[in-house]
Motif scaffolding. Sequence first.
Motif, short mmCIF file in Angstrom:
data_model
loop_
_atom_site.label_atom_id
_atom_site.label_comp_id
_atom_site.label_asym_id
_atom_site.label_seq_id
_atom_site.Cartn_x
_atom_site.Cartn_y
_atom_site.Cartn_z
N TRP A 94 0.80 -1.21 0.00
CA TRP A 94 0.00 0.00 0.00
C TRP A 94 0.84 1.28 0.00
O TRP A 94 0.52 2.24 -0.70
CB TRP A 94 -0.92 0.04 1.21
CG TRP A 94 -1.89 -1.09 1.29
CD1 TRP A 94 -1.94 -2.20 0.48
CD2 TRP A 94 -2.93 -1.24 2.24
NE1 TRP A 94 -2.96 -3.03 0.88
CE2 TRP A 94 -3.59 -2.47 1.95
CE3 TRP A 94 -3.39 -0.46 3.29
CZ2 TRP A 94 -4.68 -2.92 2.70
CZ3 TRP A 94 -4.47 -0.91 4.04
CH2 TRP A 94 -5.11 -2.12 3.74
N GLY A 95 1.91 1.29 0.80
CA GLY A 95 2.73 2.50 0.88
C GLY A 95 3.32 2.87 -0.46
O GLY A 95 3.28 4.05 -0.86
N GLU A 96 3.86 1.90 -1.17
CA GLU A 96 4.42 2.16 -2.49
C GLU A 96 3.33 2.55 -3.48
O GLU A 96 3.51 3.43 -4.31
CB GLU A 96 5.19 0.93 -2.98
CG GLU A 96 6.43 0.62 -2.17
CD GLU A 96 7.05 -0.70 -2.55
OE1 GLU A 96 6.28 -1.66 -2.82
OE2 GLU A 96 8.29 -0.79 -2.60
N SER A 97 2.19 1.88 -3.38
CA SER A 97 1.09 2.18 -4.29
C SER A 97 0.60 3.60 -4.13
O SER A 97 0.31 4.29 -5.12
CB SER A 97 -0.06 1.20 -4.06
OG SER A 97 0.32 -0.12 -4.38
N ALA A 147 1.62 6.26 6.62
CA ALA A 147 1.80 7.52 7.35
C ALA A 147 0.51 8.33 7.24
O ALA A 147 0.03 8.60 6.14
CB ALA A 147 2.97 8.29 6.77
N ALA A 148 -0.05 8.72 8.38
CA ALA A 148 -1.37 9.35 8.39
C ALA A 148 -1.38 10.71 7.70
O ALA A 148 -2.26 10.99 6.89
CB ALA A 148 -1.87 9.47 9.83
N ARG A 149 -0.42 11.58 8.03
CA ARG A 149 -0.47 12.94 7.50
C ARG A 149 -0.36 13.01 5.98
O ARG A 149 -1.16 13.69 5.32
CB ARG A 149 0.59 13.82 8.18
CG ARG A 149 0.20 14.23 9.59
CD ARG A 149 1.20 15.24 10.18
NE ARG A 149 0.72 15.72 11.46
CZ ARG A 149 0.93 15.10 12.62
NH1 ARG A 149 1.61 13.96 12.64
NH2 ARG A 149 0.46 15.60 13.74
N PRO A 150 0.63 12.32 5.37
CA PRO A 150 0.66 12.34 3.90
C PRO A 150 -0.60 11.78 3.28
O PRO A 150 -1.03 12.24 2.22
CB PRO A 150 1.87 11.45 3.57
CG PRO A 150 2.75 11.52 4.77
CD PRO A 150 1.79 11.61 5.93
N PHE A 151 -1.25 10.84 3.98
CA PHE A 151 -2.47 10.24 3.43
C PHE A 151 -3.60 11.26 3.38
O PHE A 151 -4.24 11.45 2.34
CB PHE A 151 -2.90 9.02 4.24
CG PHE A 151 -4.10 8.31 3.69
CD1 PHE A 151 -3.96 7.37 2.69
CD2 PHE A 151 -5.38 8.60 4.15
CE1 PHE A 151 -5.06 6.71 2.15
CE2 PHE A 151 -6.48 7.96 3.63
CZ PHE A 151 -6.33 7.01 2.63
N TYR A 152 -3.85 11.93 4.49
CA TYR A 152 -4.98 12.85 4.44
C TYR A 152 -4.67 14.16 3.75
O TYR A 152 -5.53 14.76 3.12
CB TYR A 152 -5.62 13.06 5.82
CG TYR A 152 -4.79 13.69 6.92
CD1 TYR A 152 -4.44 15.03 6.90
CD2 TYR A 152 -4.42 12.93 8.04
CE1 TYR A 152 -3.73 15.60 7.95
CE2 TYR A 152 -3.70 13.48 9.08
CZ TYR A 152 -3.36 14.83 9.04
OH TYR A 152 -2.65 15.39 10.08
N PHE A 153 -3.41 14.60 3.79
CA PHE A 153 -3.07 15.79 3.01
C PHE A 153 -3.13 15.51 1.51
O PHE A 153 -3.42 16.39 0.71
CB PHE A 153 -1.68 16.31 3.40
CG PHE A 153 -1.68 17.23 4.59
CD1 PHE A 153 -2.34 18.44 4.54
CD2 PHE A 153 -1.03 16.86 5.77
CE1 PHE A 153 -2.34 19.29 5.65
CE2 PHE A 153 -1.04 17.69 6.88
CZ PHE A 153 -1.69 18.91 6.82
N GLY A 154 -2.85 14.26 1.13
CA GLY A 154 -2.94 13.87 -0.27
C GLY A 154 -4.36 13.64 -0.76
O GLY A 154 -4.56 13.41 -1.96
N ARG A 164 -1.74 10.14 -8.09
CA ARG A 164 -1.82 11.60 -8.10
C ARG A 164 -2.54 12.05 -6.83
O ARG A 164 -3.24 11.26 -6.18
CB ARG A 164 -2.60 12.07 -9.33
CG ARG A 164 -4.07 11.62 -9.33
CD ARG A 164 -4.91 12.50 -10.22
NE ARG A 164 -6.28 12.00 -10.36
CZ ARG A 164 -7.25 12.17 -9.47
NH1 ARG A 164 -7.00 12.82 -8.32
NH2 ARG A 164 -8.47 11.70 -9.69
N PRO A 165 -2.40 13.32 -6.42
CA PRO A 165 -3.19 13.81 -5.29
C PRO A 165 -4.68 13.61 -5.57
O PRO A 165 -5.18 13.89 -6.65
CB PRO A 165 -2.83 15.30 -5.24
CG PRO A 165 -1.46 15.38 -5.84
CD PRO A 165 -1.44 14.33 -6.92
N GLY A 166 -5.39 13.07 -4.59
CA GLY A 166 -6.80 12.79 -4.75
C GLY A 166 -7.10 11.47 -5.43
O GLY A 166 -8.26 11.18 -5.72
N GLY A 167 -6.08 10.66 -5.68
CA GLY A 167 -6.27 9.39 -6.37
C GLY A 167 -6.86 8.32 -5.46
O GLY A 167 -6.97 8.49 -4.25
#
Length: 325
Positions: free
Chosen positions: A229-232, A256-263, A237-240
């Motif tokens: 999942w992390g690599e995927s 990582a939670a922050r990159p996930f929700y910011f993305g 793209r953002p919002g993908g």
Amino acid sequence: MDAIVIEQFGDAEVLRPGRVPDPPSRSGWTTVRLHTAALNWHDVLVRRGLYASPLPHLPGADGAGTTPDGEPVVILPALFWGAREAAPAPGWELLGDARHGTYAQFVSVPDECLAPRPAGFSWAEAAALSLVGATAFRALVTRAELAAGESVLILGAGGGLAPGATAIAKAIGALPFVTSSSDEKIAVARTHGAVAGVRYTDEDWIDQARAMSPGGDGYDVVLDSVGTWGESLRALRPGGRLVVLGASQAEQATLAARPFYFGQYSLLGTTMGSPADFRGLFRLVAEGRLGAPTIDSTFALSDAADAHRRLESGRAYGKIVLLIA
């Protein structure tokens, strides 16, 4: 009837020809005389004992054959899905897990789990369509809502799912890209509709994958059947949308939670396909937008062990099919 019987869990050698009683007749079910059964990685897991199937056991989820009235049909192996389309009911199961499957001359399934064999499909192609086809249709169309013009990265071009997912993405007007361990499999995937591909064995494969995506910004959808999942997520793209339907390489994932929700990413789980997904898949076929599945090789039913060895070798591209009658 003739069948492949598992008396104990283990390697391919436990798949042995044998004789078992024909399935009993019952209301609301149809006994199908099988002509072909297609292999799935799930069959390997059943053989190894992951699903604790009752022994002795007949594996196999995919199959095609004829009803007692002579109608040529394809089997949908997801049983007892239930009324809610969003997810299967608690009592659902996959054919070949708790009850005898398709490595046999006959199999009995609920009436709702049958569909007419598509015109122009061979018996091998018909058997190869259902589980992979309905699973990929649900993942890409029902869950990810992949649209024409969008891009999708499909992990593992040589796996049983990837060729079907590539074909469905192309059928709906999306742009399929793939990963694989070899340039040869990427080349084959391109002949079957993939735009391009990268080797996931390269250390910088994610950078390569993003660079080849339309606009170089990443993919609208990534289809992950391996559990990375992390690599995927890094390939999106953002919002993908990341669609997860397997764990062939990793049973657990840490994000990582922050990159996930910011993305602004979406994480979507999916498995198998419902009767509605099955009908959607067959509409694509009937409309001429989706052709027959790619067949890697065929084996006699009695050679099921050799067929499993082919599947586990990782050299196959497309579906492996057992010829029964």
